[in-house]
Enzyme design. Sequence first.
Site, PDB file in Angstrom:
ATOM      1  N   ARG A   1     -30.184   4.196  22.500  1.00 38.89           N
ATOM      2  CA  ARG A   1     -28.966   3.404  22.375  1.00 38.89           C
ATOM      3  C   ARG A   1     -27.785   4.367  22.427  1.00 38.89           C
ATOM      4  O   ARG A   1     -27.914   5.544  22.080  1.00 38.89           O
ATOM      5  CB  ARG A   1     -28.931   2.652  21.039  1.00 38.89           C
ATOM      6  CG  ARG A   1     -30.062   1.648  20.837  1.00 38.89           C
ATOM      7  CD  ARG A   1     -29.916   0.979  19.468  1.00 38.89           C
ATOM      8  NE  ARG A   1     -30.933  -0.046  19.241  1.00 38.89           N
ATOM      9  CZ  ARG A   1     -32.078   0.165  18.627  1.00 38.89           C
ATOM     10  NH1 ARG A   1     -32.371   1.387  18.172  1.00 38.89           N
ATOM     11  NH2 ARG A   1     -32.954  -0.821  18.447  1.00 38.89           N
TER      12      ARG A   1
ATOM     13  N   LYS B   1     -31.317   1.764  14.314  1.00 33.70           N
ATOM     14  CA  LYS B   1     -30.754   0.698  13.492  1.00 33.70           C
ATOM     15  C   LYS B   1     -31.425   0.661  12.127  1.00 33.70           C
ATOM     16  O   LYS B   1     -32.618   0.934  11.998  1.00 33.70           O
ATOM     17  CB  LYS B   1     -30.925  -0.656  14.195  1.00 33.70           C
ATOM     18  CG  LYS B   1     -30.008  -0.851  15.385  1.00 33.70           C
ATOM     19  CD  LYS B   1     -30.120  -2.257  15.937  1.00 33.70           C
ATOM     20  CE  LYS B   1     -29.116  -2.484  17.053  1.00 33.70           C
ATOM     21  NZ  LYS B   1     -29.202  -3.858  17.592  1.00 33.70           N
TER      22      LYS B   1
ATOM     23  N   HIS C   1     -26.052   1.061  28.333  1.00 31.15           N
ATOM     24  CA  HIS C   1     -27.100   0.070  28.093  1.00 31.15           C
ATOM     25  C   HIS C   1     -27.927  -0.179  29.348  1.00 31.15           C
ATOM     26  O   HIS C   1     -29.127  -0.445  29.272  1.00 31.15           O
ATOM     27  CB  HIS C   1     -26.504  -1.246  27.593  1.00 31.15           C
ATOM     28  CG  HIS C   1     -27.551  -2.250  27.210  1.00 31.15           C
ATOM     29  ND1 HIS C   1     -28.427  -2.041  26.158  1.00 31.15           N
ATOM     30  CD2 HIS C   1     -27.899  -3.438  27.744  1.00 31.15           C
ATOM     31  CE1 HIS C   1     -29.247  -3.069  26.055  1.00 31.15           C
ATOM     32  NE2 HIS C   1     -28.945  -3.930  27.014  1.00 31.15           N
TER      33      HIS C   1
ATOM     34  N   ARG D   1     -30.576   2.407  29.414  1.00 30.90           N
ATOM     35  CA  ARG D   1     -31.627   2.079  28.436  1.00 30.90           C
ATOM     36  C   ARG D   1     -32.508   0.955  28.970  1.00 30.90           C
ATOM     37  O   ARG D   1     -33.739   1.014  28.874  1.00 30.90           O
ATOM     38  CB  ARG D   1     -30.987   1.679  27.111  1.00 30.90           C
ATOM     39  CG  ARG D   1     -31.952   1.176  26.033  1.00 30.90           C
ATOM     40  CD  ARG D   1     -31.184   0.992  24.725  1.00 30.90           C
ATOM     41  NE  ARG D   1     -31.836   0.108  23.778  1.00 30.90           N
ATOM     42  CZ  ARG D   1     -32.752   0.503  22.885  1.00 30.90           C
ATOM     43  NH1 ARG D   1     -33.141   1.757  22.855  1.00 30.90           N
ATOM     44  NH2 ARG D   1     -33.274  -0.352  22.023  1.00 30.90           N
TER      45      ARG D   1
ATOM     46  N   HIS E   1     -37.452  -1.069  18.561  1.00 28.61           N
ATOM     47  CA  HIS E   1     -37.291  -2.481  18.225  1.00 28.61           C
ATOM     48  C   HIS E   1     -38.191  -2.846  17.044  1.00 28.61           C
ATOM     49  O   HIS E   1     -39.379  -2.527  17.049  1.00 28.61           O
ATOM     50  CB  HIS E   1     -37.668  -3.371  19.407  1.00 28.61           C
ATOM     51  CG  HIS E   1     -36.651  -3.368  20.499  1.00 28.61           C
ATOM     52  ND1 HIS E   1     -36.940  -3.737  21.798  1.00 28.61           N
ATOM     53  CD2 HIS E   1     -35.336  -3.042  20.492  1.00 28.61           C
ATOM     54  CE1 HIS E   1     -35.851  -3.642  22.536  1.00 28.61           C
ATOM     55  NE2 HIS E   1     -34.869  -3.220  21.761  1.00 28.61           N
TER      56      HIS E   1
ATOM     57  N   TYR F   1     -36.790  -7.359  27.934  1.00 29.50           N
ATOM     58  CA  TYR F   1     -36.756  -6.356  28.994  1.00 29.50           C
ATOM     59  C   TYR F   1     -37.862  -6.556  30.031  1.00 29.50           C
ATOM     60  O   TYR F   1     -38.039  -5.721  30.908  1.00 29.50           O
ATOM     61  CB  TYR F   1     -36.884  -4.954  28.392  1.00 29.50           C
ATOM     62  CG  TYR F   1     -35.690  -4.544  27.577  1.00 29.50           C
ATOM     63  CD1 TYR F   1     -34.657  -3.807  28.133  1.00 29.50           C
ATOM     64  CD2 TYR F   1     -35.578  -4.903  26.234  1.00 29.50           C
ATOM     65  CE1 TYR F   1     -33.548  -3.436  27.393  1.00 29.50           C
ATOM     66  CE2 TYR F   1     -34.476  -4.537  25.485  1.00 29.50           C
ATOM     67  CZ  TYR F   1     -33.475  -3.803  26.062  1.00 29.50           C
ATOM     68  OH  TYR F   1     -32.383  -3.442  25.319  1.00 29.50           O
TER      69      TYR F   1
END
Length: 297
Positions: free
Chosen positions: A146, A170, A238, A241, A264, A273
Site C-alpha cells: 500500500r 493496517k 494502487h 498494487r 488483507h 482482485y
Amino acid sequence: MLTKSVEQFLLYLKAERQLSSNTQINYRRQLEVIVKLANEFEITSWQDVDTSVVRLFISRSKRDGLNASSIALRLSALRSFFSWMVTQKQLVANPAKGISNPKQARHLPKNIDIDDITQLMNIDQKDPLSVRDRAMLELMYGSGLRLSELISLDCRTLNLIDGEIRVLGKGSKERKLPLGRQSITWLRHWLSLRPLLNPQDDALFISKLGKRISHRSVQKRFEQWGLKQGLNIHINPHKLRHSFATHMLESSGDLRAVQELLGHADLSTTQIYTHLDFAHLAEVYDSAHPRAKREKK
C-alpha cells in the site's frame, strides 16, 4: 454536550486504539457532520438518538449527494462511536448497530499489463531521485505494498541479505514480505545514493530535502514517470498494487497466498482482485478440471 462526547471518543481512538492519523481524521470529519445534522434536527443529547434518527441521518446524507461508500464510512464511524458510548455507560444500546450499509457497486481498478510494467521500469537515469523512484516502483509492484506502507518504511525494516522486508500494515499489523531480485538491486543502488540527500531520520524513501517522502510526492512522481515512459495509462500506487495481485493470481491461482502478501484480514477483500478475463479463466478451467476437456473445433 454532543461535541464533548465526540472529542472524548476521538481521544480514545488516539490514545488507546492508536489508530492511524488518516483514520482519526476520517472519524472526526464524519462525526462532525453528524453533530451538525443532530443540531439541525434539534437533538441535544445522544440519548435521544434511536434507530429512526440514525436512518434520518443516512437519508439526509443521501439527499446531500453522498455516494454509497461515503455513507458506509459515515455509518461505520457512527457505529464505533455509539459502541464506545455503550462501554462508557452513556448509552444502553447502539442505535446504529442494526442498520446495514448501502449496497455498493464494485469498481475494480485496471491493472497494468506486463509489457507496460517493463516499459515503466526502464528508467536508466542515474541521479538520486530517479534511482529512488525506480526503487519505489520496483518495491510497490514487486511486493504489492500500500502507499501508506511504502511511505512508512524505515531502513531498519530492510534485510537485503535474506531478501525480506518488514511492513507495518493496517491496524498496526506487521508482516514480512519477500523482495524480488529487481527490488533488491535497486534498493541497494538507492541506499548507496541516499546519503547525498542528507537524511534527517531513518526513513527509507526521502525527498530532496532529506525528509520522509509524502504521499502526494509519490503519487505525482509515479504519474510523471508514466508520461515520461510513454504509457497511455495513468500510473498510480494502487494500480501497481492491483497489478501485483492480479499477476500473482494469474500465475499461481493461490488466493490465500495473495491474501497474505497483500495483508488483507478477510479473504473476501482479496477476491476483489480476481477480475481475470473469461478467456484466461476458461484456459485454466480446461487445463485443470478433469471433466473440462472440450473438443477443439
